[in-house]
Design a protein around this motif. Structure first.
Motif, PDB file in Angstrom:
ATOM      1  N   ARG A 219       0.832  -1.210   0.000  1.00 24.88           N
ATOM      2  CA  ARG A 219       0.000   0.000   0.000  1.00 24.88           C
ATOM      3  C   ARG A 219       0.866   1.260   0.000  1.00 24.88           C
ATOM      4  O   ARG A 219       0.514   2.268  -0.601  1.00 24.88           O
TER       5      ARG A 219
ATOM      6  N   GLU B 242      -1.638  10.143  -4.403  1.00 28.22           N
ATOM      7  CA  GLU B 242      -2.836  10.739  -5.004  1.00 28.22           C
ATOM      8  C   GLU B 242      -2.535  12.119  -5.593  1.00 28.22           C
ATOM      9  O   GLU B 242      -3.014  12.465  -6.650  1.00 28.22           O
ATOM     10  N   ARG B 243      -1.763  12.900  -4.868  1.00 25.08           N
ATOM     11  CA  ARG B 243      -1.413  14.261  -5.296  1.00 25.08           C
ATOM     12  C   ARG B 243       0.088  14.435  -5.154  1.00 25.08           C
ATOM     13  O   ARG B 243       0.610  14.393  -4.037  1.00 25.08           O
TER      14      ARG B 243
ATOM     15  N   ARG C 143       1.859  17.099  -5.492  1.00 24.30           N
ATOM     16  CA  ARG C 143       2.265  18.306  -4.748  1.00 24.30           C
ATOM     17  C   ARG C 143       2.191  18.067  -3.230  1.00 24.30           C
ATOM     18  O   ARG C 143       3.028  18.548  -2.475  1.00 24.30           O
ATOM     19  N   MET C 144       1.189  17.270  -2.804  1.00 21.44           N
ATOM     20  CA  MET C 144       1.072  16.974  -1.376  1.00 21.44           C
ATOM     21  C   MET C 144       2.189  16.019  -0.953  1.00 21.44           C
ATOM     22  O   MET C 144       2.733  16.119   0.140  1.00 21.44           O
TER      23      MET C 144
ATOM     24  N   LYS D 180       5.389  17.985  -0.611  1.00 25.60           N
ATOM     25  CA  LYS D 180       5.323  18.795   0.609  1.00 25.60           C
ATOM     26  C   LYS D 180       5.730  17.933   1.824  1.00 25.60           C
ATOM     27  O   LYS D 180       6.532  18.338   2.659  1.00 25.60           O
TER      28      LYS D 180
ATOM     29  N   ARG E  15       9.219  17.917   4.162  1.00 27.30           N
ATOM     30  CA  ARG E  15       9.058  17.974   5.623  1.00 27.30           C
ATOM     31  C   ARG E  15       9.853  16.837   6.283  1.00 27.30           C
ATOM     32  O   ARG E  15      10.527  17.034   7.286  1.00 27.30           O
TER      33      ARG E  15
ATOM     34  N   GLN F 103      -6.377  10.207  13.622  1.00 26.62           N
ATOM     35  CA  GLN F 103      -5.992  11.035  12.464  1.00 26.62           C
ATOM     36  C   GLN F 103      -5.803  10.170  11.216  1.00 26.62           C
ATOM     37  O   GLN F 103      -6.094  10.604  10.104  1.00 26.62           O
TER      38      GLN F 103
ATOM     39  N   ALA G 177      -9.150   9.409   9.910  1.00 22.80           N
ATOM     40  CA  ALA G 177      -9.682  10.595   9.215  1.00 22.80           C
ATOM     41  C   ALA G 177      -9.153  10.647   7.775  1.00 22.80           C
ATOM     42  O   ALA G 177      -9.905  10.950   6.849  1.00 22.80           O
ATOM     43  N   LEU G 178      -7.876  10.320   7.600  1.00 23.88           N
ATOM     44  CA  LEU G 178      -7.305  10.301   6.245  1.00 23.88           C
ATOM     45  C   LEU G 178      -8.002   9.254   5.384  1.00 23.88           C
ATOM     46  O   LEU G 178      -8.345   9.501   4.226  1.00 23.88           O
ATOM     47  N   GLU G 179      -8.208   8.069   5.966  1.00 27.47           N
ATOM     48  CA  GLU G 179      -8.856   6.974   5.221  1.00 27.47           C
ATOM     49  C   GLU G 179     -10.273   7.353   4.803  1.00 27.47           C
ATOM     50  O   GLU G 179     -10.687   7.072   3.680  1.00 27.47           O
TER      51      GLU G 179
ATOM     52  N   VAL H 123      -8.022   9.072   1.284  1.00 29.69           N
ATOM     53  CA  VAL H 123      -6.569   9.176   1.089  1.00 29.69           C
ATOM     54  C   VAL H 123      -5.936   7.828   1.449  1.00 29.69           C
ATOM     55  O   VAL H 123      -6.327   7.212   2.440  1.00 29.69           O
TER      56      VAL H 123
ATOM     57  N   TYR I 199       0.552   8.191   1.867  1.00 23.22           N
ATOM     58  CA  TYR I 199       0.691   9.611   2.207  1.00 23.22           C
ATOM     59  C   TYR I 199       1.655   9.814   3.377  1.00 23.22           C
ATOM     60  O   TYR I 199       2.460  10.750   3.377  1.00 23.22           O
TER      61      TYR I 199
END
Lengths: 248, 256
Positions: free
Chosen positions: A19, A25-26, A28-29, A32, A36, A119, A122-124, A128, A133
């Motif tokens: 996985r 998915e993105r 740019r994300m 980022k 980090r 958290q 929440a992403l799932e 996402v 990610y």
């Protein structure tokens, strides 16, 4: 029973990696997060790497000069041995072992806390791929930064050795320089870099696995953090044995 | 519309949910109530796909959740918003970044448009002035409101709220309930709220599903709760003396 449990854990780890290594998915994300992680896992570790390597380089040089070197050995032996130990083992393997404590526990506790505070759920729910990610930038970030840390560690160790010469007066700078330059094999440098890349993958993926799969509360996050460090340290030691044999 | 058909969920030998059937309509606040350990949270996790049911199916506007591929599930989840019990805000992001997160992830709009949308959602929950704060700097009620703003950022068709009032004082709970109710009507979402809060039951419970020992024990609206001849539901909803008296008052009012 124990074997079944190990196989189950390995299976879960492989499924998580499947996985993790899927297309973000993105982009740019992803970038980022990647930047980090470069900072959090790599740049933030430079200080401890420089400090430990400096003292270990100095101590190796002193030990070799005072306890190993004898009258029938050439004067460059201390510098030569310091360089080889730093290049072949310390800066790659032992430094990664130390980093597994700092970086590994950081990753496991961060992901574990995200899991227990929902958290990750929440992403799932947002659709996402949370594994990709959160974990992929950590794995790629550490793999990117570890060769730099290995180089910094080697140079810091050599500076430590020079400190014993210039400040401690244990040996002359000329003898040390002669030893550091004696019979240099560039492959040893690359061997350290290759090994460290494998170790970076082990530290980041194993620690992420333990953090990501936490069930329970803060006690379990603490346990996951400890287990991540123990498991990645053991795997680094085993793979060091294998890789050293393979690359030498 | 969300439809649950013959849903069962077991963990090992322990059967947590037994033959749950229900239909949740759009534009309606649907409440799932029940005692702690009755299976409400497991049911909600089955609904959003965090748990796979042992048997049975959940249909989202006739699309079966368990038969979907992972990609299809991801696409469906972009139509969902969820407010977690703990708010589940991302600690490292500011309030505005939290609300912008789903937009950054899935919207092709420009940054300016995404910010505009996030600010609209924050204004909708009366938190326009807190966009630069971090979750750690907010009270529990404010965190819940940010979670609502994040949940509605993508204009969800389905809104799930897992105990949205837990840990909040009664006044803030009313504000949160009212906000969820308004958003449900405004955006015509299918809203499902998992709650223990009897104020929520009596104020926004347009459709209530009472889960008892893993079964769908009773179904009705907030108006039916008072008249229901169901001892288990009565003991649960009107547990305190205050609520028992309130029930008598409501019945007397209706009688007059």
């Amino acid at each position: 029973m124990l074997i079944t449990q190990y196989l189950f854990t390995i299976g879960k780890y492989l499924l998580l990696m499947k996985r993790t290594f899927s297309r973000p998915e993105r982009m740019r994300m992803f970038f980022k997060q990647y930047v980090r992680e470069l900072y959090a896992l790599g740049v933030d570790s430079i200080g401890i790497v420089l400090l430990i390597s400096f003292f270990i380089g100095a101590v190796i040089c002193i030990q070799i000069k005072l306890n190993i070197q004898s009258a029938w050995m050439p004067l460059w032996v201390s510098g030569y041995t310091t360089r080889e130990i730093m290049l072949l083992e310390f800066s790659s393997s032992i430094m990664c072992l130390i980093l597994s404590g700092k970086v590994g526990s950081n990753i496991a506790s961060e992901l574990g806390t995200m899991r227990t505070s929902q958290q990750i759920d929440a992403l799932e729910i947002m659709g996402v791929n949370s594994a990709s990610y959160l974990i992929l930038p950590k794995v790629l970030g550490l793999i990117t930064m570890i060769p730099l840390l290995v180089v910094f560690s080697t140079f810091s160790g050599i500076i430590g050795a020079y400190a014993t010469a210039y400040i401690g007066g244990i040996l002359t700078p000329a003898d040390l320089t002669a030893g550091l330059q004696h019979d240099f094999t560039p492959w040893f440098f690359w061997m350290g870099i290759i090994k460290s890349i494998f170790f970076a993958f082990i530290i980041s993926s194993v620690s992420s696995f333990y953090g990501y799969t936490v069930e329970g509360g803060s006690v379990e996050v603490g346990k996951a953090s400890t287990n991540a460090v123990v498991a990645s340290s053991m795997l680094i030691l085993f793979s060091d044995l294998f890789l050293t044999n393979l690359l030498s | 519309m969300i439809e649950i058909k013959q849903l069962h969920k077991s963990f090992g030998t322990k059967q947590v949910l037994k033959d749950i059937n229900a239909v949740f309509s759009s534009g309606t606040t649907n409440l799932i109530i029940g005692q702690s350990g009755s299976g409400k949270t497991v049911l909600m996790k089955c609904l959003v796909g965090l748990f796979n049911p042992t048997s049975g199916e959940v249909f989202y506007d006739e699309r079966g959740l368990t038969t979907m591929t992972r990609q299809q599930q991801s696409a469906l989840r972009r139509e969902m918003g969820m407010i977690f019990q703990s708010a589940a805000l991302f600690d490292s992001l500011s309030v505005l970044e939290n609300v912008m997160f789903p937009l950054d992830m899935f919207s092709n709009e420009s940054v300016a448009r995404r910010k505009q949308r996030a600010r609209f959602c924050l204004d909708r929950v009366n938190l326009g002035d807190a966009e630069n704060k971090f979750p750690g700097e907010l009270s529990g009620g404010m965190q819940k409101r940010v979670a609502i703003a994040r949940a509605i950022a993508m204009n969800p068709k389905y809104l799930f709220c897992d105990e949205p009032n837990s840990g909040l004082d009664p006044k803030t709970s009313l504000v949160i309930d009212q906000l969820i109710s308004e958003i449900t009507k405004e955006f015509n979402t299918t809203t499902i709220i998992n709650t223990h809060d009897m104020n929520s039951v009596m104020s926004i419970g347009q459709h209530i599903l009472y889960i008892h020992e893993g079964r769908n024990h009773w179904e009705g609206s907030m108006h039916d709760v008072v008249k229901a001849n169901n001892p288990a539901l009565h003991d649960f909803v009107f547990a305190s003396q205050l609520l028992k008296k309130a029930k008598q008052g409501i019945l007397m009012d209706q009688h007059e």
